[in-house]
Design a protein around this motif. Structure first.
Motif, PDB file in Angstrom:
ATOM      1  N   UNK A   1       0.835  -1.203   0.000  1.00  0.00           N
ATOM      2  CA  UNK A   1       0.000   0.000   0.000  1.00  0.00           C
ATOM      3  C   UNK A   1       0.873   1.257   0.000  1.00  0.00           C
ATOM      4  N   UNK A   2       1.900   1.262   0.862  1.00  0.00           N
ATOM      5  CA  UNK A   2       2.792   2.435   0.942  1.00  0.00           C
ATOM      6  C   UNK A   2       3.526   2.646  -0.376  1.00  0.00           C
ATOM      7  N   UNK A   3       4.065   1.571  -0.954  1.00  0.00           N
ATOM      8  CA  UNK A   3       4.788   1.697  -2.219  1.00  0.00           C
ATOM      9  C   UNK A   3       3.860   2.140  -3.352  1.00  0.00           C
ATOM     10  N   UNK A   4       2.643   1.599  -3.387  1.00  0.00           N
ATOM     11  CA  UNK A   4       1.684   2.003  -4.424  1.00  0.00           C
ATOM     12  C   UNK A   4       1.352   3.488  -4.296  1.00  0.00           C
ATOM     13  N   UNK A   5       1.188   3.960  -3.060  1.00  0.00           N
ATOM     14  CA  UNK A   5       0.922   5.397  -2.842  1.00  0.00           C
ATOM     15  C   UNK A   5       2.102   6.246  -3.303  1.00  0.00           C
ATOM     16  N   UNK A   6       3.331   5.813  -2.950  1.00  0.00           N
ATOM     17  CA  UNK A   6       4.538   6.549  -3.367  1.00  0.00           C
ATOM     18  C   UNK A   6       4.641   6.606  -4.893  1.00  0.00           C
ATOM     19  N   UNK A   7       4.380   5.490  -5.558  1.00  0.00           N
ATOM     20  CA  UNK A   7       4.450   5.447  -7.024  1.00  0.00           C
ATOM     21  C   UNK A   7       3.393   6.354  -7.625  1.00  0.00           C
ATOM     22  N   UNK A   8       2.165   6.308  -7.093  1.00  0.00           N
ATOM     23  CA  UNK A   8       1.072   7.142  -7.609  1.00  0.00           C
ATOM     24  C   UNK A   8       1.386   8.633  -7.475  1.00  0.00           C
ATOM     25  N   UNK A   9       2.069   9.013  -6.402  1.00  0.00           N
ATOM     26  CA  UNK A   9       2.427  10.418  -6.174  1.00  0.00           C
ATOM     27  C   UNK A   9       3.695  10.817  -6.912  1.00  0.00           C
ATOM     28  N   UNK A  10       4.398   9.836  -7.483  1.00  0.00           N
ATOM     29  CA  UNK A  10       5.670  10.124  -8.151  1.00  0.00           C
ATOM     30  C   UNK A  10       6.811  10.295  -7.156  1.00  0.00           C
ATOM     31  N   UNK A  11       6.614   9.810  -5.935  1.00  0.00           N
ATOM     32  CA  UNK A  11       7.608   9.990  -4.883  1.00  0.00           C
ATOM     33  C   UNK A  11       8.513   8.775  -4.709  1.00  0.00           C
ATOM     34  N   UNK A  12       8.286   7.720  -5.466  1.00  0.00           N
ATOM     35  CA  UNK A  12       9.102   6.512  -5.312  1.00  0.00           C
ATOM     36  C   UNK A  12      10.388   6.682  -6.093  1.00  0.00           C
ATOM     37  N   UNK A  13      11.502   6.607  -5.397  1.00  0.00           N
ATOM     38  CA  UNK A  13      12.820   6.766  -6.013  1.00  0.00           C
ATOM     39  C   UNK A  13      13.672   5.557  -5.658  1.00  0.00           C
ATOM     40  N   UNK A  14      14.412   5.080  -6.620  1.00  0.00           N
ATOM     41  CA  UNK A  14      15.287   3.932  -6.416  1.00  0.00           C
ATOM     42  C   UNK A  14      16.717   4.353  -6.702  1.00  0.00           C
ATOM     43  N   UNK A  15      17.606   4.057  -5.749  1.00  0.00           N
ATOM     44  CA  UNK A  15      19.032   4.300  -5.952  1.00  0.00           C
ATOM     45  C   UNK A  15      19.655   2.978  -6.382  1.00  0.00           C
ATOM     46  N   UNK A  16      20.157   2.932  -7.626  1.00  0.00           N
ATOM     47  CA  UNK A  16      20.735   1.713  -8.169  1.00  0.00           C
ATOM     48  C   UNK A  16      21.842   1.133  -7.306  1.00  0.00           C
ATOM     49  N   UNK A  17      22.713   1.994  -6.767  1.00  0.00           N
ATOM     50  CA  UNK A  17      23.824   1.516  -5.934  1.00  0.00           C
ATOM     51  C   UNK A  17      23.299   0.836  -4.671  1.00  0.00           C
ATOM     52  N   UNK A  18      22.229   1.367  -4.100  1.00  0.00           N
ATOM     53  CA  UNK A  18      21.650   0.780  -2.887  1.00  0.00           C
ATOM     54  C   UNK A  18      21.020  -0.580  -3.203  1.00  0.00           C
ATOM     55  N   UNK A  19      20.336  -0.667  -4.345  1.00  0.00           N
ATOM     56  CA  UNK A  19      19.724  -1.933  -4.754  1.00  0.00           C
ATOM     57  C   UNK A  19      20.808  -2.992  -4.933  1.00  0.00           C
ATOM     58  N   UNK A  20      21.901  -2.627  -5.599  1.00  0.00           N
ATOM     59  CA  UNK A  20      23.007  -3.556  -5.816  1.00  0.00           C
ATOM     60  C   UNK A  20      23.593  -4.016  -4.485  1.00  0.00           C
ATOM     61  N   UNK A  21      23.778  -3.097  -3.575  1.00  0.00           N
ATOM     62  CA  UNK A  21      24.332  -3.430  -2.256  1.00  0.00           C
ATOM     63  C   UNK A  21      23.455  -4.453  -1.527  1.00  0.00           C
ATOM     64  N   UNK A  22      22.154  -4.234  -1.534  1.00  0.00           N
ATOM     65  CA  UNK A  22      21.234  -5.144  -0.856  1.00  0.00           C
ATOM     66  C   UNK A  22      21.217  -6.514  -1.550  1.00  0.00           C
ATOM     67  N   UNK A  23      21.179  -6.529  -2.878  1.00  0.00           N
ATOM     68  CA  UNK A  23      21.177  -7.798  -3.609  1.00  0.00           C
ATOM     69  C   UNK A  23      22.438  -8.605  -3.320  1.00  0.00           C
ATOM     70  N   UNK A  24      23.584  -7.946  -3.319  1.00  0.00           N
ATOM     71  CA  UNK A  24      24.833  -8.642  -3.038  1.00  0.00           C
ATOM     72  C   UNK A  24      24.846  -9.211  -1.625  1.00  0.00           C
ATOM     73  N   UNK A  25      24.399  -8.411  -0.667  1.00  0.00           N
ATOM     74  CA  UNK A  25      24.375  -8.871   0.723  1.00  0.00           C
ATOM     75  C   UNK A  25      23.411 -10.042   0.897  1.00  0.00           C
ATOM     76  N   UNK A  26      22.227  -9.953   0.286  1.00  0.00           N
ATOM     77  CA  UNK A  26      21.239 -11.025   0.424  1.00  0.00           C
ATOM     78  C   UNK A  26      21.691 -12.327  -0.219  1.00  0.00           C
ATOM     79  N   UNK A  27      22.583 -12.245  -1.182  1.00  0.00           N
ATOM     80  CA  UNK A  27      23.057 -13.453  -1.864  1.00  0.00           C
ATOM     81  C   UNK A  27      24.452 -13.876  -1.404  1.00  0.00           C
TER      82      UNK A  27
END
Length: 98
Positions: free
Chosen positions: A66-92
């Motif tokens: 619900x929170x993510x859908x609201x953020x996307x609808x408002x245009x407030x959802x931002x993704x930092x590629x470096x942060x995504x990569x960091x989390x993916x590497x750590x999780x794997x």
């Protein structure tokens, strides 16, 4: 001489074969013979626990969705590629190098 074929019982008249019993699933508390036991290997016990946890988990994490859908609808959802990569590497199982 008569042939016993499992269907006629030797009498010549067709009869149904007795139904086969199915093996009891793990965790079933039906009446078994004394001394019956099931022993799981470490890996299969781990899979059994993981499956039980997965089946008990909610299908969708509604508040997060619900929170993510609201953020996307408002245009407030931002993704930092470096942060995504960091989390993916750590999780794997990889360590992020600085």
């Amino acid at each position: 001489m008569r042939v016993r074929d499992g269907f006629s019982g030797g009498s010549g008249a067709p009869q149904r074969a007795a139904p086969r019993s199915r093996p009891e699933p793990v965790g079933f508390s039906g009446a078994g013979q004394a001394g019956d036991a099931v022993r799981l290997t470490g890996r299969s016990a781990e899979i059994h626990r993981a499956r039980a946890l997965a089946l008990g988990a909610p299908e969708v994490r509604e508040p997060l969705v619900r929170r993510l859908a609201d953020d996307i609808a408002r245009g407030a959802y931002r993704v930092e590629g470096a942060r995504v990569l960091e989390v993916l590497l750590r999780e794997h199982g990889f360590e992020a190098r600085g």
